[in-house]
Design an enzyme around this catalytic site. Structure first.
Site, short mmCIF file in Angstrom:
data_model
loop_
_atom_site.label_atom_id
_atom_site.label_comp_id
_atom_site.label_asym_id
_atom_site.label_seq_id
_atom_site.Cartn_x
_atom_site.Cartn_y
_atom_site.Cartn_z
N LYS A 75 18.39 -14.49 0.94
CA LYS A 75 17.08 -14.40 0.28
C LYS A 75 16.82 -12.95 -0.13
O LYS A 75 17.50 -12.04 0.31
CB LYS A 75 15.98 -14.91 1.21
CG LYS A 75 15.85 -14.13 2.51
CD LYS A 75 14.83 -14.77 3.44
CE LYS A 75 14.71 -13.96 4.73
NZ LYS A 75 13.71 -14.54 5.66
N ARG A 174 3.87 -21.27 10.07
CA ARG A 174 4.11 -20.92 8.67
C ARG A 174 4.61 -22.11 7.86
O ARG A 174 4.00 -22.48 6.88
CB ARG A 174 5.13 -19.76 8.60
CG ARG A 174 5.34 -19.22 7.20
CD ARG A 174 6.22 -17.98 7.21
NE ARG A 174 7.60 -18.25 7.60
CZ ARG A 174 8.56 -17.32 7.63
NH1 ARG A 174 8.28 -16.06 7.32
NH2 ARG A 174 9.80 -17.63 7.98
N TYR A 301 1.10 17.20 -4.45
CA TYR A 301 -0.30 16.77 -4.54
C TYR A 301 -1.05 17.04 -3.24
O TYR A 301 -0.50 16.91 -2.14
CB TYR A 301 -0.37 15.27 -4.85
CG TYR A 301 0.06 14.92 -6.26
CD1 TYR A 301 -0.68 15.33 -7.35
CD2 TYR A 301 1.21 14.15 -6.47
CE1 TYR A 301 -0.29 14.99 -8.64
CE2 TYR A 301 1.61 13.81 -7.75
CZ TYR A 301 0.86 14.24 -8.84
OH TYR A 301 1.25 13.90 -10.11
N MET A 349 5.46 9.89 -7.47
CA MET A 349 5.89 8.61 -8.01
C MET A 349 7.38 8.61 -8.35
O MET A 349 8.09 7.62 -8.09
CB MET A 349 5.08 8.27 -9.26
CG MET A 349 5.37 6.89 -9.84
SD MET A 349 4.36 6.51 -11.28
CE MET A 349 2.73 6.38 -10.54
#
Length: 409
Positions: A75, A174, A301, A349
């Site tokens: 997965k 679940r 920053y 970023m």
């Protein structure tokens, strides 16, 4: 599928049908990884070791000793390693079962040439289930209502759908039927009574990586499956019972039952004591340039780091958009030329800065190891997990799904 071919297919579909194609998950690559030239031009990338993966499969198969079937859980695009990259190793090592989450993962598994057992290890939406019929995939069922809906879909297509009934034996709450109540047991009996569903397995999933907790859940599962087999008059010899994830498979052998579902262990993500399993992924980037700044300057920053001395800072071409999270601000380390150097200032970023003042050999173009090994040094699973405050899979699934991947060795 390369981007250009994906875009072409989408454009043709739009021209012919007037509608954009629908995907249950983003299209996954069938290529054997990004080529080396593309990696050299990328800001960050993931390297997947075929030899480590194959070693781990063989090690696990030897440990199971033929007593339990191995189902490879792939997965999240093989935990970020890329299904298209790992399936050749899965097939070469004779793994009989593959587990996925999405229809797109199922498509890639079948397109790779795998003809063995294919299981979805989460509940599907009804539209996913219907579309997934084309992949000869066994589905998870955990409620009578869903079973009736799945039965209707199978009937409409003239098929019998093989199902795994999930039980909530370990308290995951679940996917599974709550067999601790009489109403839940009645619901389980209803699931076994659907004309177009063939029950082939009973399963549960352990909620905690703790040996005592696993054994408690296993005891409940054994009692509940015994009850269901008796009262639904099921043929035990035609059922597969499975519960063990990677942790339970390696640490609680009695939980292996008929089949184990291992994902992390295949890629070397195990408890620290299991050093026989090798890490299959490394996360890397480049130094863009090295800059000199005087003592007293702040970095990044919000001025979270102040230089205590005249410093040389390396600009690394990776940031939180690539999966190197802001939590590593002023805490993380990377390897450059085998040197372990600290992250300074906030992770941006697309950029992070590291202090290379003590290592004059560091220069633009050098390879940077964000996770993995280089020249005798290592950025370890333990340190990444401690800083991130979560399992390593919380990181590497994002790295693999956010950056180009290349198969090595």
């Amino acid at each position: 599928m390369p981007f250009r071919r994906t875009l072409l297919a989408a454009s043709l579909a739009l021209l012919i049908t007037g509608q954009a194609p629908l995907y249950a998950a983003p299209p996954l690559s069938m290529d054997n990884g990004t080529n080396t030239l593309t990696v050299q031009n990328s800001n960050a990338w993931v390297e997947v070791s075929a030899s480590a993966l194959q070693h781990n499969i063989r090690t696990l198969q030897a440990e199971l000793a033929g007593k339990s079937k191995l189902c490879a859980v792939l997965k999240a695009d093989a935990y970020g390693h890329g299904i298209g990259l790992v399936m050749p190793s899965i097939i070469a090592q004779g793994v009989p079962c593959v587990a996925v989450a999405s229809n797109e993962e199922a498509r890639v598994v079948r397109a790779s040439g795998f003809t063995g057992q294919l299981v979805r290890v989460r509940l599907a939406s009804l539209s996913e289930l219907e579309d997934g019929l084309q992949y000869d995939m066994e589905e998870l069922v955990g409620s009578a209502e869903f079973a009736r809906q799945a039965d209707a879909i199978a009937a409409r297509h003239g098929k019998t759908l093989r199902i795994h009934m999930a039980l909530n034996s370990s308290g995951m709450s679940r996917n599974g039927v709550e067999m601790a109540t009489w109403s839940g047991r009645g619901e389980a009996l209803q699931i076994t009574d659907q004309k177009h569903l063939k029950l082939v397995a009973l399963m549960t999933h352990f909620a905690v990586e703790d040996k005592d907790d696993v054994r408690k859940g296993l005891a409940a599962f054994n009692e509940q499956t015994d009850w269901l087999i008796k009262h639904a008059r099921l043929d035990r010899s035609k059922l597969t019972l499975h519960a063990a994830n990677s942790f339970a498979t390696l640490e609680v052998p009695e939980a292996r039952l008929d089949m184990v579902r291992t994902g992390g262990a295949l890629f070397g993500d195990t408890v620290p004591a299991r050093t026989e399993y090798k890490r299959a992924m490394q996360f890397k980037s480049h130094v863009a340039a090295v800059h000199s700044y005087p003592a007293g300057n702040t970095v990044g920053y919000d001025r979270t780091f102040t230089l205590a001395r005249d410093s040389r800072l390396a600009n690394i071409t990776v940031g939180y958009s690539d999966g190197y999270r802001r939590v590593f601000t002023n805490k993380g380390h990377v390897l450059i030329n085998g040197h372990r150097v600290p992250v300074v200032g906030k992770v941006s970023m697309n950029t992070l800065m590291v202090d290379v003042t003590d290592f004059p050999d560091v220069k633009g173009g050098n390879e940077v190891v964000l996770f993995g090994k280089q020249a005798g040094g290592e950025i370890t699973q333990a340190e990444m997990e401690e800083i991130n405050g979560a399992l390593l899979a919380d990181l590497y699934t994002v790295w693999g799904n956010s950056n180009p991947k290349i198969l090595v060795d």
